[in-house]
Design a protein around this motif. Structure first.
Motif, PDB file in Angstrom:
ATOM      1  N   ALA A  11       0.842  -1.200   0.000  1.00  0.00           N
ATOM      2  CA  ALA A  11       0.000   0.000   0.000  1.00  0.00           C
ATOM      3  C   ALA A  11       0.876   1.249   0.000  1.00  0.00           C
ATOM      4  N   ILE A  12       0.518   2.210  -0.851  1.00  0.00           N
ATOM      5  CA  ILE A  12       1.223   3.481  -0.938  1.00  0.00           C
ATOM      6  C   ILE A  12       0.219   4.592  -0.657  1.00  0.00           C
ATOM      7  N   VAL A  13       0.483   5.396   0.356  1.00  0.00           N
ATOM      8  CA  VAL A  13      -0.403   6.491   0.739  1.00  0.00           C
ATOM      9  C   VAL A  13       0.137   7.777   0.116  1.00  0.00           C
ATOM     10  N   ILE A  14      -0.732   8.492  -0.602  1.00  0.00           N
ATOM     11  CA  ILE A  14      -0.341   9.699  -1.330  1.00  0.00           C
ATOM     12  C   ILE A  14      -1.192  10.865  -0.872  1.00  0.00           C
ATOM     13  N   ALA A  15      -0.564  12.015  -0.637  1.00  0.00           N
ATOM     14  CA  ALA A  15      -1.281  13.220  -0.229  1.00  0.00           C
ATOM     15  C   ALA A  15      -0.446  14.434  -0.625  1.00  0.00           C
ATOM     16  N   HIS A  16      -0.977  15.604  -0.355  1.00  0.00           N
ATOM     17  CA  HIS A  16      -0.228  16.820  -0.672  1.00  0.00           C
ATOM     18  C   HIS A  16       0.698  17.215   0.483  1.00  0.00           C
ATOM     19  N   ILE A  17       0.163  17.324   1.684  1.00  0.00           N
ATOM     20  CA  ILE A  17       0.934  17.807   2.830  1.00  0.00           C
ATOM     21  C   ILE A  17       1.379  16.629   3.687  1.00  0.00           C
ATOM     22  N   PRO A  18       2.676  16.457   3.912  1.00  0.00           N
ATOM     23  CA  PRO A  18       3.149  15.365   4.774  1.00  0.00           C
ATOM     24  C   PRO A  18       2.774  15.615   6.228  1.00  0.00           C
ATOM     25  N   PRO A  19       2.670  14.575   7.030  1.00  0.00           N
ATOM     26  CA  PRO A  19       2.141  14.727   8.395  1.00  0.00           C
ATOM     27  C   PRO A  19       3.024  15.542   9.326  1.00  0.00           C
ATOM     28  N   TYR A  20       4.292  15.698   9.024  1.00  0.00           N
ATOM     29  CA  TYR A  20       5.197  16.450   9.889  1.00  0.00           C
ATOM     30  C   TYR A  20       5.289  17.926   9.491  1.00  0.00           C
ATOM     31  N   ALA A  21       4.506  18.357   8.488  1.00  0.00           N
ATOM     32  CA  ALA A  21       4.534  19.754   8.042  1.00  0.00           C
ATOM     33  C   ALA A  21       3.606  20.615   8.890  1.00  0.00           C
ATOM     34  N   ALA A  22       3.854  21.912   8.902  1.00  0.00           N
ATOM     35  CA  ALA A  22       3.102  22.837   9.757  1.00  0.00           C
ATOM     36  C   ALA A  22       1.642  22.960   9.352  1.00  0.00           C
ATOM     37  N   ASP A  23       1.304  22.688   8.084  1.00  0.00           N
ATOM     38  CA  ASP A  23      -0.080  22.823   7.631  1.00  0.00           C
ATOM     39  C   ASP A  23      -0.911  21.566   7.866  1.00  0.00           C
ATOM     40  N   PHE A  24      -0.305  20.539   8.433  1.00  0.00           N
ATOM     41  CA  PHE A  24      -1.010  19.302   8.801  1.00  0.00           C
ATOM     42  C   PHE A  24      -1.507  19.458  10.240  1.00  0.00           C
ATOM     43  N   ASP A  25      -2.716  18.977  10.522  1.00  0.00           N
ATOM     44  CA  ASP A  25      -3.292  19.106  11.863  1.00  0.00           C
ATOM     45  C   ASP A  25      -2.397  18.402  12.888  1.00  0.00           C
ATOM     46  N   PRO A  26      -1.773  19.146  13.806  1.00  0.00           N
ATOM     47  CA  PRO A  26      -0.863  18.514  14.766  1.00  0.00           C
ATOM     48  C   PRO A  26      -1.560  17.518  15.689  1.00  0.00           C
ATOM     49  N   ASN A  27      -2.859  17.684  15.883  1.00  0.00           N
ATOM     50  CA  ASN A  27      -3.593  16.750  16.736  1.00  0.00           C
ATOM     51  C   ASN A  27      -3.852  15.407  16.048  1.00  0.00           C
ATOM     52  N   LEU A  28      -3.645  15.368  14.733  1.00  0.00           N
ATOM     53  CA  LEU A  28      -3.872  14.130  13.985  1.00  0.00           C
ATOM     54  C   LEU A  28      -2.581  13.502  13.487  1.00  0.00           C
ATOM     55  N   GLU A  29      -1.462  14.178  13.681  1.00  0.00           N
ATOM     56  CA  GLU A  29      -0.196  13.693  13.128  1.00  0.00           C
ATOM     57  C   GLU A  29       0.155  12.288  13.609  1.00  0.00           C
ATOM     58  N   GLN A  30       0.145  12.084  14.901  1.00  0.00           N
ATOM     59  CA  GLN A  30       0.561  10.789  15.438  1.00  0.00           C
ATOM     60  C   GLN A  30      -0.418   9.681  15.054  1.00  0.00           C
ATOM     61  N   THR A  31      -1.704  10.001  15.039  1.00  0.00           N
ATOM     62  CA  THR A  31      -2.698   9.004  14.626  1.00  0.00           C
ATOM     63  C   THR A  31      -2.471   8.587  13.183  1.00  0.00           C
ATOM     64  N   TYR A  32      -2.262   9.564  12.329  1.00  0.00           N
ATOM     65  CA  TYR A  32      -2.007   9.318  10.914  1.00  0.00           C
ATOM     66  C   TYR A  32      -0.766   8.454  10.739  1.00  0.00           C
ATOM     67  N   ALA A  33       0.323   8.855  11.378  1.00  0.00           N
ATOM     68  CA  ALA A  33       1.576   8.108  11.248  1.00  0.00           C
ATOM     69  C   ALA A  33       1.440   6.692  11.777  1.00  0.00           C
ATOM     70  N   LYS A  34       0.678   6.527  12.843  1.00  0.00           N
ATOM     71  CA  LYS A  34       0.502   5.193  13.443  1.00  0.00           C
ATOM     72  C   LYS A  34      -0.301   4.282  12.519  1.00  0.00           C
ATOM     73  N   ILE A  35      -1.306   4.840  11.824  1.00  0.00           N
ATOM     74  CA  ILE A  35      -2.080   4.034  10.880  1.00  0.00           C
ATOM     75  C   ILE A  35      -1.158   3.454   9.816  1.00  0.00           C
ATOM     76  N   LEU A  36      -0.256   4.286   9.317  1.00  0.00           N
ATOM     77  CA  LEU A  36       0.683   3.820   8.304  1.00  0.00           C
ATOM     78  C   LEU A  36       1.716   2.875   8.904  1.00  0.00           C
ATOM     79  N   GLY A  37       2.282   3.262  10.035  1.00  0.00           N
ATOM     80  CA  GLY A  37       3.372   2.496  10.628  1.00  0.00           C
ATOM     81  C   GLY A  37       2.966   1.147  11.170  1.00  0.00           C
TER      82      GLY A  37
END
Length: 271
Positions: free
Chosen positions: A189-215
């Motif tokens: 599976a390859i997840v594609i988006a515009h803004i990476p989760p560690y960027a300032a325009d990504f919701d910081p409250n969702l960063e870890q959840t997002y990364a954990k889903i992938l990881g």
């Protein structure tokens, strides 16, 4: 005595086409949502073209993005991409437009149709502003979608959190979790988006959840982005997922991605 304006028949013949086409002359708005048949649901139709291609053990595609106002550079990108051998399709990682105007989407699409390959898109933050979301939906389809091809599942997700005031809805982590889990064939599976989760325009409250889903999913080994206007890559969460970011078309660069079961290779290309 009333003055009467007299128009010669010869002059009337000359101006008649202008009068008949006055709607186009005086009512056009670069933000109006008017699309031709071949300018609607582009992602869906291009996925159909991708799925008609023969399955391959090794798959090659291009990651590019941030065309915005760089029309000449986008023309040059198309020429460079068309010279790459063995490419199956192109991924535009978002910021198709700069101001979210329908006209911008149309201009970029007209250039991209000169590709020898079908292209699919992620929605960028600039594609959301003004009337951009409505234009993007009509022209390309929903911002969150997926498809499977040649042993891989490609998952596109809207990560433009700032444009939603960091309200907790973007990215839709529940949808993403379901897409990653819905993989009975254990495709890579390859997840594609515009803004990476560690960027300032990504919701910081969702960063870890997002990364954990992938990881947490062993089938996710890489994730692809644009937005940062420069090349970068790294394993940011020490979980086995490698994050790749392509530079802008304006900087005259893109990534050439080759994938196979359990492996991948990513090369930076300048043109």
């Amino acid at each position: 005595m009333r003055n009467v304006l007299r128009i010669s028949p010869f002059l009337l013949v000359l101006i008649a086409p202008l009068l008949l086409s006055c709607d186009d002359l005086f009512q056009y708005n670069p933000n109006q949502l008017v699309f031709g048949h071949d300018e609607r649901d582009i992602n869906f139709h291009n996925i159909e073209k991708i799925l008609e291609l023969p399955e391959q053990d090794t798959l090659k595609f291009i990651l590019m993005g941030d065309t915005q106002r760089w029309y000449d550079e986008t023309e040059d990108f198309v020429k460079s991409a068309n010279n790459q051998p063995g490419v199956s399709f192109v991924i535009h990682a978002g910021d198709i437009s700069d101001f979210g105007l329908t006209a911008e989407f149309k201009w970029v699409h007209e250039i991209m149709t000169r590709l020898k390959y079908p292209y699919v898109t992620a929605m960028g933050n600039h594609d959301k502003i003004a009337n951009g979301l409505a234009a993007y939906r009509k022209m390309y389809g929903p911002p969150d979608y997926s498809f499977e091809f040649s042993g891989h599942k490609f998952i596109f997700v809207n990560t433009n959190s700032r444009e939603y005031a960091f309200d907790g809805t973007v990215p839709d982590v529940n949808w993403l979790r379901g897409q990653v889990a819905d993989n009975p064939g254990n495709k890579d599976a390859i997840v594609i988006a515009h803004i990476p989760p560690y960027a300032a325009d990504f919701d910081p409250n969702l960063e870890q959840t997002y990364a954990k889903i992938l990881g947490d999913d062993p089938n996710v080994k890489m994730s692809l982005y644009g937005h940062n206007h420069s090349f970068s890559d790294g394993e940011y969460y020490n979980d086995g997922v490698h994050y790749f970011v392509t530079t802008t078309v304006g900087a005259r660069g893109y990534m050439l991605v080759t994938v196979w079961k359990g492996g991948y290779d990513v090369q930076r290309v300048e043109f």
